[in-house]
Write a protein that holds these residues in place. Structure first.
Motif, PDB file in Angstrom:
ATOM      1  N   THR A  92       0.829  -1.207   0.000  1.00 17.17           N
ATOM      2  CA  THR A  92       0.000   0.000   0.000  1.00 17.17           C
ATOM      3  C   THR A  92       0.865   1.260   0.000  1.00 17.17           C
ATOM      4  OG1 THR A  92      -1.792  -1.148   1.144  1.00 17.17           O
ATOM      5  CG2 THR A  92      -1.791   1.249   1.258  1.00 17.17           C
ATOM      6  N   ARG A  93       1.939   1.255   0.778  1.00 14.38           N
ATOM      7  CA  ARG A  93       2.826   2.421   0.800  1.00 14.38           C
ATOM      8  C   ARG A  93       3.498   2.653  -0.561  1.00 14.38           C
ATOM      9  NH1 ARG A  93       4.066   0.540   6.069  1.00 14.38           N
ATOM     10  NH2 ARG A  93       5.873  -0.611   5.239  1.00 14.38           N
ATOM     11  N   ARG A  94       3.922   1.561  -1.195  1.00 15.87           N
ATOM     12  CA  ARG A  94       4.576   1.706  -2.498  1.00 15.87           C
ATOM     13  C   ARG A  94       3.600   2.206  -3.566  1.00 15.87           C
ATOM     14  NH1 ARG A  94       8.182  -3.907  -2.384  1.00 15.87           N
ATOM     15  NH2 ARG A  94       9.586  -3.238  -0.687  1.00 15.87           N
ATOM     16  N   LEU A  95       2.368   1.668  -3.547  1.00 23.20           N
ATOM     17  CA  LEU A  95       1.371   2.155  -4.500  1.00 23.20           C
ATOM     18  C   LEU A  95       1.032   3.623  -4.241  1.00 23.20           C
ATOM     19  CD1 LEU A  95      -1.056  -0.919  -4.632  1.00 23.20           C
ATOM     20  CD2 LEU A  95       0.588  -0.222  -6.380  1.00 23.20           C
ATOM     21  N   SER A  96       0.901   3.979  -2.960  1.00 18.27           N
ATOM     22  CA  SER A  96       0.607   5.377  -2.623  1.00 18.27           C
ATOM     23  C   SER A  96       1.748   6.286  -3.062  1.00 18.27           C
ATOM     24  CB  SER A  96       0.371   5.517  -1.122  1.00 18.27           C
ATOM     25  OG  SER A  96      -0.740   4.746  -0.708  1.00 18.27           O
ATOM     26  N   ALA A  97       2.997   5.812  -2.896  1.00 18.61           N
ATOM     27  CA  ALA A  97       4.151   6.611  -3.323  1.00 18.61           C
ATOM     28  C   ALA A  97       4.142   6.820  -4.834  1.00 18.61           C
ATOM     29  CB  ALA A  97       5.447   5.930  -2.877  1.00 18.61           C
ATOM     30  N   ALA A  98       3.791   5.788  -5.618  1.00 19.52           N
ATOM     31  CA  ALA A  98       3.762   5.918  -7.085  1.00 19.52           C
ATOM     32  C   ALA A  98       2.691   6.902  -7.516  1.00 19.52           C
ATOM     33  CB  ALA A  98       3.519   4.550  -7.708  1.00 19.52           C
ATOM     34  N   VAL A  99       1.499   6.813  -6.921  1.00 21.45           N
ATOM     35  CA  VAL A  99       0.416   7.718  -7.296  1.00 21.45           C
ATOM     36  C   VAL A  99       0.757   9.150  -6.885  1.00 21.45           C
ATOM     37  CG1 VAL A  99      -2.016   8.274  -6.915  1.00 21.45           C
ATOM     38  CG2 VAL A  99      -1.321   5.908  -7.221  1.00 21.45           C
ATOM     39  N   SER A 100       1.335   9.307  -5.692  1.00 18.63           N
ATOM     40  CA  SER A 100       1.696  10.658  -5.248  1.00 18.63           C
ATOM     41  C   SER A 100       2.766  11.270  -6.151  1.00 18.63           C
ATOM     42  CB  SER A 100       2.166  10.625  -3.792  1.00 18.63           C
ATOM     43  OG  SER A 100       3.361   9.842  -3.669  1.00 18.63           O
ATOM     44  N   GLN A 101       3.690  10.454  -6.643  1.00 20.25           N
ATOM     45  CA  GLN A 101       4.681  10.962  -7.582  1.00 20.25           C
ATOM     46  C   GLN A 101       4.018  11.454  -8.868  1.00 20.25           C
ATOM     47  OE1 GLN A 101       7.436   7.750  -8.097  1.00 20.25           O
ATOM     48  NE2 GLN A 101       8.564   8.178  -6.194  1.00 20.25           N
ATOM     49  N   ASP A 102       3.070  10.710  -9.383  1.00 23.32           N
ATOM     50  CA  ASP A 102       2.361  11.126 -10.586  1.00 23.32           C
ATOM     51  C   ASP A 102       1.618  12.437 -10.353  1.00 23.32           C
ATOM     52  OD1 ASP A 102       3.319   8.886 -11.836  1.00 23.32           O
ATOM     53  OD2 ASP A 102       1.466   7.712 -11.589  1.00 23.32           O
ATOM     54  N   ILE A 103       0.940  12.527  -9.207  1.00 16.90           N
ATOM     55  CA  ILE A 103       0.194  13.748  -8.912  1.00 16.90           C
ATOM     56  C   ILE A 103       1.144  14.931  -8.768  1.00 16.90           C
ATOM     57  CG2 ILE A 103      -1.258  14.861  -7.184  1.00 16.90           C
ATOM     58  CD1 ILE A 103      -2.575  12.160  -6.671  1.00 16.90           C
ATOM     59  N   ALA A 104       2.266  14.697  -8.081  1.00 10.95           N
ATOM     60  CA  ALA A 104       3.254  15.792  -7.940  1.00 10.95           C
ATOM     61  C   ALA A 104       3.781  16.231  -9.301  1.00 10.95           C
ATOM     62  CB  ALA A 104       4.382  15.329  -7.029  1.00 10.95           C
ATOM     63  N   ALA A 105       3.995  15.264 -10.204  1.00  9.91           N
ATOM     64  CA  ALA A 105       4.464  15.621 -11.545  1.00  9.91           C
ATOM     65  C   ALA A 105       3.434  16.459 -12.290  1.00  9.91           C
ATOM     66  CB  ALA A 105       4.794  14.343 -12.330  1.00  9.91           C
ATOM     67  N   VAL A 106       2.146  16.101 -12.180  1.00  8.85           N
ATOM     68  CA  VAL A 106       1.091  16.861 -12.836  1.00  8.85           C
ATOM     69  C   VAL A 106       1.023  18.271 -12.255  1.00  8.85           C
ATOM     70  CG1 VAL A 106      -1.405  17.018 -13.199  1.00  8.85           C
ATOM     71  CG2 VAL A 106      -0.243  14.824 -13.452  1.00  8.85           C
ATOM     72  N   VAL A 107       1.174  18.406 -10.936  1.00  6.92           N
ATOM     73  CA  VAL A 107       1.150  19.726 -10.296  1.00  6.92           C
ATOM     74  C   VAL A 107       2.319  20.573 -10.776  1.00  6.92           C
ATOM     75  CG1 VAL A 107       1.337  20.943  -8.087  1.00  6.92           C
ATOM     76  CG2 VAL A 107      -0.143  18.937  -8.301  1.00  6.92           C
ATOM     77  N   ASP A 108       3.494  19.970 -10.889  1.00  5.77           N
ATOM     78  CA  ASP A 108       4.656  20.725 -11.370  1.00  5.77           C
ATOM     79  C   ASP A 108       4.445  21.186 -12.806  1.00  5.77           C
ATOM     80  OD1 ASP A 108       5.887  20.390  -8.948  1.00  5.77           O
ATOM     81  OD2 ASP A 108       7.094  18.650  -9.578  1.00  5.77           O
ATOM     82  N   LEU A 109       3.857  20.338 -13.658  1.00  5.00           N
ATOM     83  CA  LEU A 109       3.584  20.733 -15.038  1.00  5.00           C
ATOM     84  C   LEU A 109       2.572  21.874 -15.077  1.00  5.00           C
ATOM     85  CD1 LEU A 109       3.338  17.259 -16.840  1.00  5.00           C
ATOM     86  CD2 LEU A 109       5.130  18.987 -17.134  1.00  5.00           C
ATOM     87  N   ALA A 110       1.538  21.760 -14.219  1.00  5.90           N
ATOM     88  CA  ALA A 110       0.524  22.824 -14.207  1.00  5.90           C
ATOM     89  C   ALA A 110       1.106  24.143 -13.737  1.00  5.90           C
ATOM     90  CB  ALA A 110      -0.642  22.415 -13.320  1.00  5.90           C
TER      91      ALA A 110
END
Length: 456
Positions: A63-81
């Motif tokens: 669960t922690r690893r999946l949460s880390a992967a999703v949070s990385q994707d969200i952080a990347a989208v925020v940085d692009l925005a």
């Protein structure tokens, strides 16, 4: 130093004894229940350990690893925005997030973050996802992991808008954990049901053997019993049947021998009486007649002592009526007697043997007292018949001695009472043949109390 160690050892021993006594009290007494505990306890412990290891290590780690992967994707989208704030760039960012990351992004111009909502107390997903997102996010954010059961909502505060992102719950959460637990518990219940059925079939032969031994100990017929079950149980059952046959064969041989002795001696006594009848009357002849009568009564007592009553079938007897008949017989000998009974009077016993048992106790009480009280009580487990007299009684340290054959405590009882010294012995044998016993105590009348207690 040695004395201190002895004190500690004694204290530990007492605590161990107390724990053992408590453990014996709380544990079930039946073999079936204890066998179930032996089977269920390791299964429950094993499943508890497996569930703990799975939930604590595998489940949490994944669960922690999946949460880390999703949070990385969200952080990347925020940085692009944040880097490309134009409308055309925002449309491109939404397309990339949808196609490449499986995220649904939406820009909300002029919006602000909502106030923080209540957090679920036991949600591993919420704690893990929020922690991982906080490590990577440099802007204020708001999360909701419980509002929609299939989605996770994240809102991030940009300069002049709010970026709302939806992610599937399965992207950040190990969704098959419930299936694992259901399969584990379900298969355990099926295995437990199978174990209970097989265990019940193994326990039944042991219970049948115990019931047969109890019935034989009470002098009842053992009907329909046969060896079955496991090899050891069948061996015990065959040993019991062989023991039963040997006892019955020995009793039969003794009965045949005693019948022959009784016939021969009664023939000689009959000849003595005929010869005395031809001698006429006289003081010497009268004394001889008394000696012959006493010899005959003693012979009857000896034969009653050695005679076995196991061949007598058990029948249902009205115990209140039997005690009243015994009272009437006692009154015919000049003794003041009373009889009472409380409870269900129908009891299954060997009628003649039990009547002889109570009759001997009443006759013994009548020889040494002027008043005899017979009381009977019956509950769901025991029949208790007490015989009280107002005689001189028996010292407490000599009460077990009177059950020995041919023993008479002349110092405590009337020396001129007569008898062969076998009345109490015969009574105890009859009580024990029913699976019970006789105890002696102090009587409320001032004399002796004899209590017969047998299971029903």
């Amino acid at each position: 130093m040695k004395a201190a160690s002895d004190v500690v050892t004694e204290r530990m021993r007492r605590q161990n004894d107390r724990f053992g006594a408590w453990f014996n009290r709380v544990m079930p007494k039946g073999l079936y229940a204890r066998s179930l505990i032996i089977i269920v306890t390791p299964m429950v412990l094993l499943q508890s350990v497996l569930a703990f290891v799975f939930m604590e290590r595998h489940y949490n780690a994944v669960t922690r690893r999946l949460s880390a992967a999703v949070s990385q994707d969200i952080a990347a989208v925020v940085d692009l925005a944040a880097s490309f704030p134009t409308q055309a760039d925002q449309d491109r960012i939404r397309q990339i997030a949808q196609d490449r990351m499986g995220l649904t992004a939406e820009f909300l111009p002029g919006e602000r973050l909502p106030p923080p909502g209540p957090k679920p107390f036991f949600s591993i997903l919420d704690s893990s996802f929020t922690a991982e997102l906080g490590k990577r996010m440099r802007r204020p954010f708001w999360t909701d992991t419980v509002g929609n059961s299939n989605l996770i909502e994240v809102r991030v505060q940009l300069d002049d808008s709010v970026l709302r992102i939806f992610a599937r719950r399965s992207q950040a959460y190990l969704s098959n954990s419930l299936i694992f637990l259901v399969w584990m518990v379900g298969t355990s219940l099926v295995l437990l049901a199978v174990a209970i059925l097989f265990l019940r079939n193994q326990i039944k032969p042991i219970e049948a053997l115990a019931d047969a031994a109890e019935a034989f100990g009470k002098g009842r017929d053992v009907i329909g019993f046969r060896p079955r079950g496991a090899r050891e149980v069948r061996g015990a059952a065959r040993a019991f049947l062989e023991m039963k046959r040997r006892i019955e064969r020995q009793i039969e041989q003794r009965t045949i021998m005693l019948a022959g002795v009784s016939h021969d001696m009664r023939t000689i006594l009959t000849r003595f009486k005929l010869e005395l009848a031809f001698l006429g009357d006289g003081p010497e002849v009268e004394m001889l007649r008394k000696d012959v009568d006493e010899l005959q009564s003693m012979l009857e007592a000896y034969l009653a002592f050695t005679r076995d009553d196991s061949g007598e079938p058990t029948v249902q007897v009205d115990m209140a009526k039997m005690l009243d008949d015994i009272r009437l017989n006692a009154e015919r000998t000049g003794v003041e007697a009373t009889a009472s009974f409380r409870g269900n009077p129908l009891v299954t016993v060997r009628a003649d043997a039990f009547r002889r048992c109570i009759g001997n106790l009443v006759a013994n009480a009548g020889r040494h007292g002027d008043r005899v009280d017979i009381t009977g009580t019956r509950d769901n487990r025991w029949l208790v018949v007490s015989v009280d007299d107002d005689g001189p009684g028996i010292p407490a340290d000599r009460r077990e001695d009177v059950f020995r054959p041919f023993l008479r405590l002349d110092d405590a009882r009337n020396q001129d009472a007569g008898g062969s010294g076998l009345g109490l012995t015969i009574a105890r044998d009859a009580a024990r043949a029913h699976g019970g016993d006789i105890t002696l105590g102090d009587s409320p009348l001032g004399g002796l109390r004899a209590s017969v207690r047998i299971p029903v």
